[in-house]
Write an enzyme that holds these catalytic residues in place. Sequence first.
Site, PDB file in Angstrom:
ATOM      1  N   CYS A 144      39.565  40.550  41.033  1.00 35.95           N
ATOM      2  CA  CYS A 144      39.646  39.101  41.282  1.00 35.95           C
ATOM      3  C   CYS A 144      40.598  38.817  42.442  1.00 35.95           C
ATOM      4  O   CYS A 144      40.299  38.007  43.320  1.00 35.95           O
ATOM      5  CB  CYS A 144      40.117  38.373  40.031  1.00 35.95           C
ATOM      6  SG  CYS A 144      39.037  38.589  38.611  1.00 35.95           S
TER       7      CYS A 144
ATOM      8  N   CYS B 206      42.656  39.926  37.490  1.00 38.33           N
ATOM      9  CA  CYS B 206      42.579  41.384  37.610  1.00 38.33           C
ATOM     10  C   CYS B 206      42.571  41.799  39.089  1.00 38.33           C
ATOM     11  O   CYS B 206      42.500  40.957  39.986  1.00 38.33           O
ATOM     12  CB  CYS B 206      41.320  41.905  36.916  1.00 38.33           C
ATOM     13  SG  CYS B 206      39.788  41.320  37.667  1.00 38.33           S
TER      14      CYS B 206
END
Length: 77
Positions: free
Chosen positions: A13, A10
């Site tokens: 991340c 994501c």
Amino acid sequence: MEIKVLGPGCAKCNKTEKLIQEVIAETKSDAIVTKVTDMMQIASHGVFATPSVIIDNQVKCAGKVPKKGDIKKWLGQ
């Protein structure tokens, strides 16, 4: 030093991984960064919130993007 960034890929991340890479470059650290996206591997570390950062098998951060200052502390800088 081994650093693992745990997360499914994501935006948070990816931002976490980018920040860690920036700090490594700024501090000229020899740390090795590995990105772990497999949920079973992430869970095997006992972490269920992402992004998470593990340094030398110690969970340093879970469920949030760390600040650069925190990353520098973790790297001993």
